[in-house]
Design a protein around this motif. Structure first.
Motif, PDB file in Angstrom:
ATOM      1  N   GLY A   6       0.922  -1.156   0.120  1.00  0.00           N
ATOM      2  CA  GLY A   6       0.151   0.132   0.025  1.00  0.00           C
ATOM      3  C   GLY A   6       0.888   1.312   0.003  1.00  0.00           C
ATOM      4  N   ALA A   7       1.994   1.134   0.815  1.00  0.00           N
ATOM      5  CA  ALA A   7       2.768   2.228   0.889  1.00  0.00           C
ATOM      6  C   ALA A   7       3.658   2.465  -0.518  1.00  0.00           C
ATOM      7  N   THR A   8       3.758   1.552  -1.429  1.00  0.00           N
ATOM      8  CA  THR A   8       4.535   1.477  -2.603  1.00  0.00           C
ATOM      9  C   THR A   8       3.796   2.440  -3.486  1.00  0.00           C
ATOM     10  N   TRP A   9       2.600   2.629  -3.294  1.00  0.00           N
ATOM     11  CA  TRP A   9       1.806   3.481  -4.375  1.00  0.00           C
ATOM     12  C   TRP A   9       2.357   4.821  -4.329  1.00  0.00           C
ATOM     13  N   ILE A  10       2.623   5.356  -3.064  1.00  0.00           N
ATOM     14  CA  ILE A  10       3.181   6.561  -2.921  1.00  0.00           C
ATOM     15  C   ILE A  10       4.684   6.791  -3.508  1.00  0.00           C
ATOM     16  N   ALA A  11       5.362   5.585  -2.974  1.00  0.00           N
ATOM     17  CA  ALA A  11       7.018   5.831  -3.385  1.00  0.00           C
ATOM     18  C   ALA A  11       6.975   5.803  -5.086  1.00  0.00           C
ATOM     19  N   ILE A  12       6.037   4.796  -5.495  1.00  0.00           N
ATOM     20  CA  ILE A  12       5.982   4.874  -7.250  1.00  0.00           C
ATOM     21  C   ILE A  12       5.772   6.066  -7.748  1.00  0.00           C
ATOM     22  N   LYS A  13       4.708   6.691  -7.122  1.00  0.00           N
ATOM     23  CA  LYS A  13       4.294   8.112  -7.581  1.00  0.00           C
ATOM     24  C   LYS A  13       5.388   9.100  -7.655  1.00  0.00           C
ATOM     25  N   VAL A  14       6.160   9.020  -6.438  1.00  0.00           N
ATOM     26  CA  VAL A  14       7.284  10.131  -6.561  1.00  0.00           C
ATOM     27  C   VAL A  14       8.513   9.509  -7.652  1.00  0.00           C
ATOM     28  N   GLY A  15       8.724   8.421  -7.470  1.00  0.00           N
ATOM     29  CA  GLY A  15       9.805   8.029  -8.260  1.00  0.00           C
ATOM     30  C   GLY A  15       9.541   7.932  -9.821  1.00  0.00           C
ATOM     31  N   VAL A  16       8.301   7.649 -10.321  1.00  0.00           N
ATOM     32  CA  VAL A  16       8.052   7.777 -11.827  1.00  0.00           C
ATOM     33  C   VAL A  16       7.933   9.047 -12.254  1.00  0.00           C
ATOM     34  N   ALA A  17       7.671  10.008 -11.388  1.00  0.00           N
ATOM     35  CA  ALA A  17       7.681  11.516 -11.783  1.00  0.00           C
ATOM     36  C   ALA A  17       9.069  11.878 -12.071  1.00  0.00           C
ATOM     37  N   LEU A  18      10.003  11.336 -11.595  1.00  0.00           N
ATOM     38  CA  LEU A  18      11.490  11.750 -11.742  1.00  0.00           C
ATOM     39  C   LEU A  18      12.311  10.817 -12.716  1.00  0.00           C
ATOM     40  N   VAL A  19      11.903   9.435 -12.836  1.00  0.00           N
ATOM     41  CA  VAL A  19      12.751   8.469 -13.663  1.00  0.00           C
ATOM     42  C   VAL A  19      11.822   7.761 -14.469  1.00  0.00           C
ATOM     43  N   PRO A  20      12.150   7.544 -15.899  1.00  0.00           N
ATOM     44  CA  PRO A  20      11.295   6.677 -16.610  1.00  0.00           C
ATOM     45  C   PRO A  20      10.826   5.370 -16.142  1.00  0.00           C
ATOM     46  N   PRO A  21       9.426   4.926 -15.919  1.00  0.00           N
ATOM     47  CA  PRO A  21       8.948   4.020 -15.289  1.00  0.00           C
ATOM     48  C   PRO A  21       9.395   2.605 -15.265  1.00  0.00           C
ATOM     49  N   ILE A  22       9.671   2.302 -16.572  1.00  0.00           N
ATOM     50  CA  ILE A  22      10.172   0.913 -16.766  1.00  0.00           C
ATOM     51  C   ILE A  22      11.513   0.921 -16.294  1.00  0.00           C
ATOM     52  N   LEU A  23      12.477   1.828 -16.530  1.00  0.00           N
ATOM     53  CA  LEU A  23      13.767   1.810 -15.891  1.00  0.00           C
ATOM     54  C   LEU A  23      13.956   1.574 -14.476  1.00  0.00           C
ATOM     55  N   PHE A  24      12.817   2.599 -13.878  1.00  0.00           N
ATOM     56  CA  PHE A  24      12.883   2.524 -12.395  1.00  0.00           C
ATOM     57  C   PHE A  24      12.531   1.272 -11.892  1.00  0.00           C
ATOM     58  N   GLU A 194      12.708   2.393 -24.099  1.00  0.00           N
ATOM     59  CA  GLU A 194      12.011   3.439 -23.502  1.00  0.00           C
ATOM     60  C   GLU A 194      12.315   4.777 -23.731  1.00  0.00           C
ATOM     61  N   PRO A 195      11.455   5.849 -24.014  1.00  0.00           N
ATOM     62  CA  PRO A 195      12.128   7.058 -24.342  1.00  0.00           C
ATOM     63  C   PRO A 195      12.914   7.834 -23.076  1.00  0.00           C
ATOM     64  N   GLY A 196      14.037   8.046 -23.138  1.00  0.00           N
ATOM     65  CA  GLY A 196      14.822   8.937 -22.232  1.00  0.00           C
ATOM     66  C   GLY A 196      15.273   7.879 -20.974  1.00  0.00           C
ATOM     67  N   ALA A 197      15.442   6.747 -21.421  1.00  0.00           N
ATOM     68  CA  ALA A 197      15.681   5.927 -20.119  1.00  0.00           C
ATOM     69  C   ALA A 197      17.441   5.957 -20.200  1.00  0.00           C
ATOM     70  N   SER A 198      17.914   5.886 -21.319  1.00  0.00           N
ATOM     71  CA  SER A 198      19.367   5.878 -21.283  1.00  0.00           C
ATOM     72  C   SER A 198      19.913   7.011 -20.898  1.00  0.00           C
ATOM     73  N   ASP A 199      19.353   8.126 -20.682  1.00  0.00           N
ATOM     74  CA  ASP A 199      19.599   9.403 -20.174  1.00  0.00           C
ATOM     75  C   ASP A 199      19.367   9.646 -18.766  1.00  0.00           C
ATOM     76  N   ALA A 200      18.674   8.715 -18.303  1.00  0.00           N
ATOM     77  CA  ALA A 200      18.317   8.607 -16.696  1.00  0.00           C
ATOM     78  C   ALA A 200      18.660   7.607 -15.802  1.00  0.00           C
ATOM     79  N   LEU A 201      19.785   7.090 -15.803  1.00  0.00           N
ATOM     80  CA  LEU A 201      20.363   6.298 -15.280  1.00  0.00           C
ATOM     81  C   LEU A 201      20.642   6.705 -13.863  1.00  0.00           C
ATOM     82  N   PRO A 202      21.096   5.502 -13.020  1.00  0.00           N
ATOM     83  CA  PRO A 202      20.817   6.024 -11.356  1.00  0.00           C
ATOM     84  C   PRO A 202      21.941   7.159 -11.227  1.00  0.00           C
ATOM     85  N   PRO A 203      23.165   7.183 -11.667  1.00  0.00           N
ATOM     86  CA  PRO A 203      23.896   8.180 -11.284  1.00  0.00           C
ATOM     87  C   PRO A 203      23.296   9.571 -11.417  1.00  0.00           C
ATOM     88  N   ARG A 204      22.172   9.702 -12.225  1.00  0.00           N
ATOM     89  CA  ARG A 204      21.693  11.142 -12.340  1.00  0.00           C
ATOM     90  C   ARG A 204      20.563  11.247 -11.593  1.00  0.00           C
TER      91      ARG A 204
END
Length: 299
Positions: A6-24, A194-204
């Motif tokens: 149930g709590a992951t819904w919030i974490a996912i909402k925050v994460g995919v707003a910043l990182v492409p979702p499939i890469l995340f 996925e569009p933008g995935a290669s430019d959104a790797l974890p170091p960024r």
């Protein structure tokens, strides 16, 4: 498990707003699987699967991780979050029961059917008013809804196919392999398509993305997913799938507490109905069986 998911819904909402979702998602699964297998290796436990069980493990991995999340995330891009929740959480418990009965893992009982009807009614009451907001009945929307429904069917089939493996191997081992290899395929697919995935790797990533990702790795994947596999083994797939009627209620309540979201009277009623359905589904469930060492299980 339900509290974490149930709590992951919030974490996912925050994460995919910043990182492409499939890469995340893919990187999260890779890390969780690697940590589980590393823990078993460090503790001196076996981390291999017997050759005759590899085909079943491969199918379960593809179904429960790679195909499920690729379809789910693609479909969610084209429908509202409310409609995605209704489709996914309604189809999944029905599919779990259908596949479990078809493959001889469970028997059909009127109480389980009643729990499904009650739970889906609660889901519609909770998410129904939001399901079609802003929808234009476009072709992409129809394909998106179909992809989400198919992801639920595939995940259910994978859960049922994994149950025989869970009778012979510890859930941490099956969880580790399915997450690691399924996540690796998901990550490669993200980098390739996925569009933008290669430019959104974890170091960024920034601190918010890392915090969300870490919670999903440790909580959503390592803890909750492993618990889910234990419940599939001990309770059967359809009873384990009762989380579909509990996690959404927890997510809504956490959204109210953490994000100051409002909850309407019909949403309170929907959550109450869903919790009643979950209680009906897991009532008189078999006892939880502690796992034995793998050497004993193979004997």
């Amino acid at each position: 498990m339900c509290l974490i998911w149930g709590a992951t819904w919030i974490a996912i909402k925050v994460g995919v707003a910043l990182v492409p979702p499939i890469l995340f998602s893919g990187t999260r699964f890779v890390m969780a699987g690697a940590l589980l297998l590393a823990y078993r290796w460090a503790a001196g436990h076996p981390i291999t699967i017997q050759r005759q069980d590899c085909p079943r493990l491969t199918v379960a991995t593809l179904f429960m991780v790679t195909l499920t999340y690729a379809l789910l995330f693609w479909g969610a891009l084209h429908v509202s979050s409310g409609l995605a929740a209704v489709i996914d959480l309604s189809f999944l418990p029905v599919a779990l029961l259908a596949f479990a009965v078809a493959l001889g893992e469970e028997q059909l009982h009127s109480r389980r059917l009643g729990a499904l009807v009650l739970g889906i009614s609660g889901l519609l009451l909770l998410f129904g008013p939001k399901a079609f907001v802003g929808q234009d009945s476009s072709t992409l929307e129809l394909w998106g809804g179909a992809a989400i429904a198919l992801s639920a069917l595939i995940y259910a089939a994978g859960s049922v196919l994994a149950r025989p493996l869970l009778r012979h191997y510890p859930s941490t081992l099956i969880s580790g392999h399915t997450l690691l290899w399924g996540g690796a395929l998901t990550t490669l697919a993200a980098l390739a398509f996925e569009p933008g995935a290669s430019d959104a790797l974890p170091p960024r990533w920034n601190a918010s993305a890392w915090a969300s990702w870490l919670f999903l790795v440790l909580g959503g994947s390592i803890a909750a997913y492993t618990i889910y596999l234990k419940l599939v083994r001990d309770w059967g797939p359809s009873r384990a799938g009762a989380y579909c009627f509990v996690s959404p209620a927890i997510a809504v309540l956490l959204g109210m507490i953490v994000l100051n979201e409002t909850v309407t009277p019909h949403e309170w009623a929907g959550m109450a109905i869903m919790l009643a359905a979950a209680w009906l589904a897991i009532r008189n469930a078999p006892a939880f069986v502690p796992e034995r060492p793998m050497s004993q299980e193979m004997e």
